[in-house]
Design an enzyme around this catalytic site. Structure first.
Site, mmCIF file in Angstrom:
data_model
loop_
_atom_site.group_PDB
_atom_site.id
_atom_site.type_symbol
_atom_site.label_atom_id
_atom_site.label_comp_id
_atom_site.label_asym_id
_atom_site.label_seq_id
_atom_site.Cartn_x
_atom_site.Cartn_y
_atom_site.Cartn_z
ATOM 1 N N THR A 1 -3.768 -5.761 -8.106
ATOM 2 C CA THR A 1 -3.339 -4.402 -8.427
ATOM 3 C C THR A 1 -3.541 -4.119 -9.914
ATOM 4 O O THR A 1 -3.348 -5.009 -10.738
ATOM 5 C CB THR A 1 -1.850 -4.210 -8.075
ATOM 6 O OG1 THR A 1 -1.660 -4.572 -6.716
ATOM 7 C CG2 THR A 1 -1.403 -2.776 -8.290
ATOM 8 N N ARG A 29 -2.726 -2.016 6.920
ATOM 9 C CA ARG A 29 -1.512 -2.248 6.122
ATOM 10 C C ARG A 29 -1.507 -1.333 4.896
ATOM 11 O O ARG A 29 -2.514 -1.176 4.216
ATOM 12 C CB ARG A 29 -1.457 -3.704 5.696
ATOM 13 C CG ARG A 29 -0.234 -4.072 4.844
ATOM 14 C CD ARG A 29 -0.555 -4.094 3.369
ATOM 15 N NE ARG A 29 0.567 -4.605 2.579
ATOM 16 C CZ ARG A 29 0.593 -4.653 1.249
ATOM 17 N NH1 ARG A 29 -0.447 -4.228 0.559
ATOM 18 N NH2 ARG A 29 1.639 -5.099 0.606
ATOM 19 N N ILE A 30 -0.365 -0.735 4.630
ATOM 20 C CA ILE A 30 -0.197 0.079 3.426
ATOM 21 C C ILE A 30 0.877 -0.568 2.561
ATOM 22 O O ILE A 30 1.942 -0.941 3.068
ATOM 23 C CB ILE A 30 0.173 1.533 3.801
ATOM 24 C CG1 ILE A 30 -1.054 2.220 4.406
ATOM 25 C CG2 ILE A 30 0.670 2.302 2.587
ATOM 26 C CD1 ILE A 30 -0.786 3.566 5.010
ATOM 27 N N THR A 51 3.538 -3.847 -9.651
ATOM 28 C CA THR A 51 2.594 -4.797 -9.055
ATOM 29 C C THR A 51 3.393 -5.984 -8.525
ATOM 30 O O THR A 51 4.466 -6.290 -9.025
ATOM 31 C CB THR A 51 1.569 -5.273 -10.097
ATOM 32 O OG1 THR A 51 0.781 -6.311 -9.507
ATOM 33 C CG2 THR A 51 2.220 -5.810 -11.357
ATOM 34 N N GLY A 52 2.852 -6.622 -7.498
ATOM 35 C CA GLY A 52 3.534 -7.797 -6.963
ATOM 36 C C GLY A 52 3.606 -7.760 -5.452
ATOM 37 O O GLY A 52 2.668 -7.321 -4.792
ATOM 38 N N GLY A 54 4.183 -6.219 -2.369
ATOM 39 C CA GLY A 54 4.287 -4.813 -1.995
ATOM 40 C C GLY A 54 5.484 -4.489 -1.131
ATOM 41 O O GLY A 54 6.190 -3.504 -1.366
#
Lengths: 132, 195
Positions: A1, A29-30, A51-52, A54
């Site tokens: 990301t 996947r979202i 970020t990381g 999700g």
């Protein structure tokens, strides 16, 4: 990301985040990046990009919570970032975020072992880092 | 007049054993993007323009997990997503499930500015991209050999990796770290690479 947050000379805050998501993710996947208030958020007060993990960021609505604790709890930018990383992630949830305020402050926080990051301000401050 | 400021990231969760050369490459990219943003802000570009400019640059470089260099799905394809938000105007645009758009963040901005909606996904987002005439690429453009290797390792480990990537040093790396007590998602922490 990847992500970027900016406040300009007019005090306008903006945020953007972009990602390929998870390696080996299910098709369809979202994650948190496109979800308002989770991976990305901006208002008159601040702008935030996350970020990381999700799913953990989605559950914690991390980006919006930074703005919310500034607005409702009266915290400063770095305090708000620290609070959200410490208090709003589930047990074991790993994430990092960057933020700017409309006053020209920058802040970041993460509970992972590192985060690729950089920041700069009009007073000449500039920093690029990976580890704590 | 206020004071401008910028922060950017290329992902959290970094392999503690990331080679120094990879660290240097990352720092150089971050520095280049910072300088790009500083120059734009000094030229009085708006915050929304600058965040798009910087994220486009990061998407175009394959180093981090976005645009070219995106993580791969279980099918070995790229499905990208992005968003952008303009704070004072409370405007927002987002896209998901993109497979051909070179710079997803710019499509997100177009959703914000040129559509009546805030969020478009998959075939609808691709159709909107074609309508708007944004630059498109074959899905292969986004796939790097590093990520093909990482997907292979992820499949062998039977793991969905939460925004982290296994370095291409191979399975011998995993075996070598088997005694490491620090685990994440069933794998030793230091098999994970950024994002």
């Amino acid at each position: 990301t990847v992500g970027c947050v900016v406040v300009d000379k007019e005090g306008r805050c903006a945020a953007a985040t972009s990602t390929g998501g998870l390696m080996n993710k299910m098709s369809g996947r979202i994650g948190d990046s496109p979800i308002i208030g989770s991976g990305t958020y901006a208002c008159k007060l601040c702008a935030v990009s996350c970020t990381g993990e999700g799913e953990a960021i989605l559950r914690g609505t991390l980006a919006r919570d930074v703005a919310a604790v500034m607005e409702y709890k009266g915290l400063g930018l770095q305090e708000a970032v620290n609070f959200v990383i410490k208090e709003r992630l589930d047990d074991g949830g790993k994430a990092g975020l960057i933020a700017v305020s409309n006053k020209g402050e920058v802040a970041y926080g993460f509970n992972t072992n590192g985060m690729f990051r950089g920041c700069a301000a009009e007073d000449g401050f500039m920093e690029v880092g990976i580890w704590e | 007049m206020g004071r401008w400021a910028i922060a950017l990231h290329g992902g959290a969760g970094v392999d503690p054993n990331l080679p120094l050369q990879r660290q240097e490459e990352a720092k150089q990219l971050l520095t280049r993007c910072l300088n790009l943003a500083i120059s734009a802000l000094r030229s009085n570009h708006s915050a929304i323009d600058v965040v798009e400019l910087v994220v486009r640059e990061l998407e175009t470089d394959p180093l981090f997990n976005s645009g070219r260099g995106s993580a791969l799905s279980e099918k070995g394809t790229v499905e990208m997503e992005a968003s952008i938000m303009d704070g004072p105007k409370r405007r927002y645009g987002a896209v998901s499930g993109l497979t051909t758009v070179k710079n997803p963040v710019s499509l997100a901005r177009l959703v914000m500015e040129k559509s009546p909606h805030s969020y478009l996904a998959f075939s609808g987002a691709e159709e909107f991209a074609r309508q708007q005439g944004v630059e498109l690429m074959e899905n292969e453009y986004f796939i790097t050999q590093d990520n093909v290797g990482m997907l292979k390792l992820a499949k062998e480990a039977n793991a969905i990796l939460f925004d982290y990537r296994i370095p291409t040093t191979g399975l011998e790396c995993c075996a070598a770290e088997a005694d490491n007590p620090l685990m994440m998602n069933g794998l030793p922490i230091n098999v994970y690479a950024p994002e």
